[in-house]
Design an enzyme around this catalytic site. Structure first.
Site, short mmCIF file in Angstrom:
data_model
loop_
_atom_site.label_atom_id
_atom_site.label_comp_id
_atom_site.label_asym_id
_atom_site.label_seq_id
_atom_site.Cartn_x
_atom_site.Cartn_y
_atom_site.Cartn_z
N SER A 258 10.41 -1.73 8.35
CA SER A 258 11.10 -2.55 9.36
C SER A 258 12.40 -3.12 8.78
CB SER A 258 10.19 -3.68 9.85
OG SER A 258 9.69 -4.42 8.75
N ASP B 87 6.17 0.07 1.98
CA ASP B 87 5.88 0.99 3.08
C ASP B 87 6.42 2.38 2.74
OD1 ASP B 87 4.73 1.13 5.53
OD2 ASP B 87 6.36 0.17 6.64
N GLU C 288 1.47 4.99 7.71
CA GLU C 288 1.07 4.89 9.10
C GLU C 288 0.23 6.08 9.55
OE1 GLU C 288 4.38 4.26 11.75
OE2 GLU C 288 5.01 2.42 10.72
N GLU D 180 -2.11 -2.77 14.43
CA GLU D 180 -0.94 -3.31 15.14
C GLU D 180 -1.08 -3.12 16.64
OE1 GLU D 180 2.91 -2.27 13.55
OE2 GLU D 180 3.96 -3.11 15.28
#
Ligand code: KIV
Length: 301
Positions: free
Chosen positions: A57, A95, A127, A194
């Site tokens: 992000s 990440d 992810e 999420e």
């Protein structure tokens, strides 16, 4: 006890992988936040965060990209090294951005190793379910702890039909449940949930031996994560439903910058307090050194 030992005893204990597992077992909530630079990481540690996390992000929050997909591994590494320099006690995670783990298990391991060797990651996050389960297993087998991430996974937002809550039908919730169990058996030490309905997240949390970290997944998760710029009110305007702003940093930043501009324009900044002095004797000597005829213009060149 020697003085040195006494000093060591007063140093806060770094948060370890096993400590995070114990927190789940004790029912002690885990607090995690993103940070993309050294001063932010330092402040997060001071405030008692358990996990400092360099999320992809950073792409939209720091680098000005539209979403998270454009950030490169090199950009992530620069930000991660900075955040690492500010992190000493908290568990430090990075990440894996889009393109660093999708291609093959080998590629995923190679890139995870870069995050550990070049930016000091204690763990990486990736992810997705599906092929990400195999990637997670391969990275764990290489000795690097992995946090999974399911539900709304921004790297695949287009496939998911946009930035929207996931797992709102029985079939989709069942898929999330299966993905969570698969990531756990692949060796993940925790999973981010999420934008998942709170009841579904609570049921997954109950079923797992590893910790769930919620972001828009309700209070029953074992911990929570928020994005730095969201929680501190640096980002303004339309924000996801799951964001709570705990401060209004953008307002305070604007106030400070306007005051600075006003004082510069008015000539009231800097004052003597921000100014260096030279004593009279040195100044008189300086004047004599630059008097006409003493200093040739050529001396300047
Ligand atoms: O990149 C990020 O900030 C994240 C968090 C929302 C978990 O993945």
């Amino acid at each position: 006890m020697t003085l040195e030992r006494g000093r060591e005893a007063s140093k806060p204990k770094p948060v370890s992988l096993s400590e995070l597992g114990d927190m789940k077992r004790r029912g002690q909530k885990i607090a995690m936040v993103t940070a993309y630079d050294a001063p932010s990481a330092r402040l997060a540690e001071e405030a008692g965060l358990d996990i400092v996390f360099v999320g992809d992000s950073a792409a939209n929050n720091v680098l000005g990209y539209e979403g998270t997909t454009a950030i490169s591994i090199e950009e992530m590494l620069i930000l991660a090294r900075a955040a690492r320099r500010g992190t000493h006690r908290a568990f430090f995670m990075i990440d894996m951005p889009l393109g660093t783990f999708q291609i093959s298990d080998e590629d995923a391991v190679r890139n995870a190793v870069r995050f550990v060797k070049e930016a000091g990651a204690d763990a990486v996050k990736l992810e997705g379910g599906g092929t990400s389960v195999s990637r997670a297993r391969a990275i764990v087998a290489a000795g690097i702890p992995v946090m999974g991430h399911i539900g709304l996974t921004p790297q695949s937002a287009t496939m998911l039909g946009g930035y929207r809550a996931q797992g709102r039908t029985a079939v989709k919730a069942r898929q999330l449940f299966a993905d969570a169990l698969a990531l756990q058996s692949a060796g993940c030490f925790a999973i981010v949930l999420e934008a998942v309905p709170a009841r579904v997240a609570a049921r997954i949390t109950e079923a797992l031996a590893i910790a769930t970290i919620g972001i828009g997944a309700g209070v029953e998760c074992d911990g929570q994560v928020l994005v730095w710029h969201d929680l501190l009110g640096i980002n303004q305007g339309r924000l996801p439903r799951f964001v709570k702003q705990f401060a209004a940093v953008a307002d305070e930043t604007r106030r400070g910058l306007r005051a600075y501009v006003e004082e510069v324009r008015a000539g009231t900044f800097p004052t003597e307090a921000q100014t260096y002095a030279i004593n009279d004797e040195e100044y008189a000597l300086f004047e004599s050194e630059i008097a006409p005829g003493v200093l040739a213009v050529d001396d300047w060149i």
